[in-house]
Scaffold this motif. Structure first.
Motif, PDB file in Angstrom:
ATOM      1  N   GLU A 224       0.839  -1.173   0.094  1.00 17.24           N
ATOM      2  CA  GLU A 224      -0.212  -0.138  -0.184  1.00 17.24           C
ATOM      3  C   GLU A 224       1.016   1.247   0.056  1.00 17.24           C
ATOM      4  O   GLU A 224       2.004   1.224   0.735  1.00 17.24           O
ATOM      5  CB  GLU A 224      -0.872   0.201   1.252  1.00 17.24           C
ATOM      6  CG  GLU A 224      -1.985   0.927   1.086  1.00 17.24           C
ATOM      7  CD  GLU A 224      -2.853   0.899   2.317  1.00 17.24           C
ATOM      8  OE1 GLU A 224      -4.020   1.448   2.420  1.00 17.24           O
ATOM      9  OE2 GLU A 224      -2.543   0.445   3.372  1.00 17.24           O
ATOM     10  N   VAL A 225       0.664   2.260  -0.808  1.00 16.66           N
ATOM     11  CA  VAL A 225       1.146   3.602  -0.942  1.00 16.66           C
ATOM     12  C   VAL A 225       1.387   4.340   0.469  1.00 16.66           C
ATOM     13  O   VAL A 225       0.256   4.116   1.367  1.00 16.66           O
ATOM     14  CB  VAL A 225       0.670   4.365  -1.886  1.00 16.66           C
ATOM     15  CG1 VAL A 225       1.541   5.929  -1.980  1.00 16.66           C
ATOM     16  CG2 VAL A 225       0.713   3.806  -3.324  1.00 16.66           C
ATOM     17  N   LEU A 226       2.614   4.854   0.726  1.00 19.00           N
ATOM     18  CA  LEU A 226       2.513   5.423   2.269  1.00 19.00           C
ATOM     19  C   LEU A 226       1.503   6.453   2.264  1.00 19.00           C
ATOM     20  O   LEU A 226       1.082   7.267   1.357  1.00 19.00           O
ATOM     21  CB  LEU A 226       3.853   6.249   2.297  1.00 19.00           C
ATOM     22  CG  LEU A 226       4.312   6.715   3.617  1.00 19.00           C
ATOM     23  CD1 LEU A 226       4.508   5.618   4.784  1.00 19.00           C
ATOM     24  CD2 LEU A 226       5.429   7.682   3.286  1.00 19.00           C
ATOM     25  N   ARG A 227       0.530   6.386   3.317  1.00 18.60           N
ATOM     26  CA  ARG A 227      -0.296   7.232   3.522  1.00 18.60           C
ATOM     27  C   ARG A 227      -0.064   8.528   4.201  1.00 18.60           C
ATOM     28  O   ARG A 227       1.141   8.641   4.896  1.00 18.60           O
ATOM     29  CB  ARG A 227      -1.408   6.400   4.507  1.00 18.60           C
ATOM     30  CG  ARG A 227      -2.153   5.331   4.087  1.00 18.60           C
ATOM     31  CD  ARG A 227      -2.732   4.441   5.023  1.00 18.60           C
ATOM     32  NE  ARG A 227      -3.722   5.118   5.867  1.00 18.60           N
ATOM     33  CZ  ARG A 227      -5.217   5.177   5.182  1.00 18.60           C
ATOM     34  NH1 ARG A 227      -5.463   4.577   4.010  1.00 18.60           N
ATOM     35  NH2 ARG A 227      -6.178   6.034   5.731  1.00 18.60           N
ATOM     36  N   ALA A 228      -1.094   9.426   4.018  1.00 14.83           N
ATOM     37  CA  ALA A 228      -0.752  10.783   4.388  1.00 14.83           C
ATOM     38  C   ALA A 228      -0.781  10.931   5.912  1.00 14.83           C
ATOM     39  O   ALA A 228      -1.654  10.333   6.463  1.00 14.83           O
ATOM     40  CB  ALA A 228      -1.792  11.888   3.676  1.00 14.83           C
ATOM     41  N   GLY A 229       0.369  11.868   6.536  1.00 17.84           N
ATOM     42  CA  GLY A 229       0.196  11.786   8.010  1.00 17.84           C
ATOM     43  C   GLY A 229       1.061  10.619   8.473  1.00 17.84           C
ATOM     44  O   GLY A 229       1.000  10.553   9.919  1.00 17.84           O
ATOM     45  N   GLU A 230       1.190   9.402   7.993  1.00 19.21           N
ATOM     46  CA  GLU A 230       1.726   8.202   8.573  1.00 19.21           C
ATOM     47  C   GLU A 230       3.268   8.566   9.456  1.00 19.21           C
ATOM     48  O   GLU A 230       3.209   7.787  10.431  1.00 19.21           O
ATOM     49  CB  GLU A 230       1.994   7.235   7.514  1.00 19.21           C
ATOM     50  CG  GLU A 230       2.244   5.945   8.199  1.00 19.21           C
ATOM     51  CD  GLU A 230       2.425   4.555   7.187  1.00 19.21           C
ATOM     52  OE1 GLU A 230       3.010   3.764   7.442  1.00 19.21           O
ATOM     53  OE2 GLU A 230       1.806   5.010   6.036  1.00 19.21           O
TER      54      GLU A 230
END
Length: 265
Positions: A224-230
């Protein structure tokens, strides 16, 4: 600031008694220990960290007898607490609303197992039969019989929502039900950010949260693509574990939910 225990008890009693003013009175002779006094004792027991009712009543008779002319025995106190559970929940919410943490728009959620029995005979005899079940604890790589505690709290550690559920139920299903029950609380918080682990990952679930005005922040799954705020999660991932540890009994590390479970069932 005063640390006088008598002042705290009196102020708490006045707060509770004012909240109960105008509520319907039960028929029959008024109890020797009023409802306001009972709720005050229950809240003080939690605030002072007494997990054992018998020990709490002994402490009260020694240190607070001048404020409570009548104190019941342990069995009578337990019976009154069970009957007063709805009012206790209300008072907890009323007291929480008076704190700054109540208005926090960042929440953290997780679930943890609450084992209630270790042997087959216990499972068969337990009053929790029909409520508890067998589940798997991934962090300890073992099965358990009991319930799963779902906790939603602020980063400061104030519990906002909690529920005890059969461990066979899905995490997203239970959390969705919790948010639905307290939908009015959600509406009062614009831009609510909910931090969770990968167990709550689901496009359908996240879409449902978004419709309620809630943004879910969680770690990305494999592929999964790196999520915003991770990157923010590195600093707050252990907060929920810290809260669970704080709510633990200090000896086993398990959450102190045995009495709550008994009151509910």
């Amino acid at each position: 600031m005063t640390t006088d225990l008598d002042t705290l008890v009196i102020a708490l009693y006045v707060k509770i008694d004012d909240d109960l003013a105008g509520s319907a009175r039960l028929p029959g002779r008024p109890p020797k220990l009023s409802h306001s006094e009972l709720l005050c004792l229950a809240v003080m027991q939690a605030m002072l960290g007494f997990h054992n009712e018998a020990r709490w009543l002994r402490y009260t008779r020694t240190h607070l007898r001048h404020l409570f002319p009548y104190l019941p025995g342990q069995s009578g106190y337990n019976k009154r607490l069970r009957a007063a559970l709805p009012r206790i929940k209300r008072i907890i919410r009323v007291l929480a609303r008076d704190t700054d943490f109540w208005h926090d728009t960042v929440w953290i959620t997780d679930s943890t197992p609450v084992p209630c029995g270790m042997s087959r005979p216990t499972v068969k005899r337990s009053d929790l039969a029909g409520f508890a079940g067998y589940g798997y604890c991934a962090s300890h790589s073992r099965f358990f019989w009991g319930l799963r505690l779902y906790l939603v709290c602020t980063p400061a550690g104030m519990p906002m929502l909690w529920a005890l559920a059969d461990p066979k139920l899905g995490e997203r299903e239970v959390l969705a039900a919790m948010l639905e029950v307290d939908a009015e609380m959600i509406k009062d918080r614009a831009g609510l950010l909910l931090i969770s682990d990968k167990g709550f990952a689901s496009k359908t679930f996240e879409r449902s949260l978004s419709e309620q005005g809630i943004t879910l922040l969680r770690p990305s799954r494999k592929k999964e693509v790196l999520r915003a705020g991770e990157p923010m999660l590195k600093k707050v991932r252990q907060l929920i574990e810290s809260v669970n540890d704080t709510l633990g009994d200090g000896r086993t590390g398990q959450p102190v939910t045995r009495s709550l479970t008994a009151y509910d069932h």
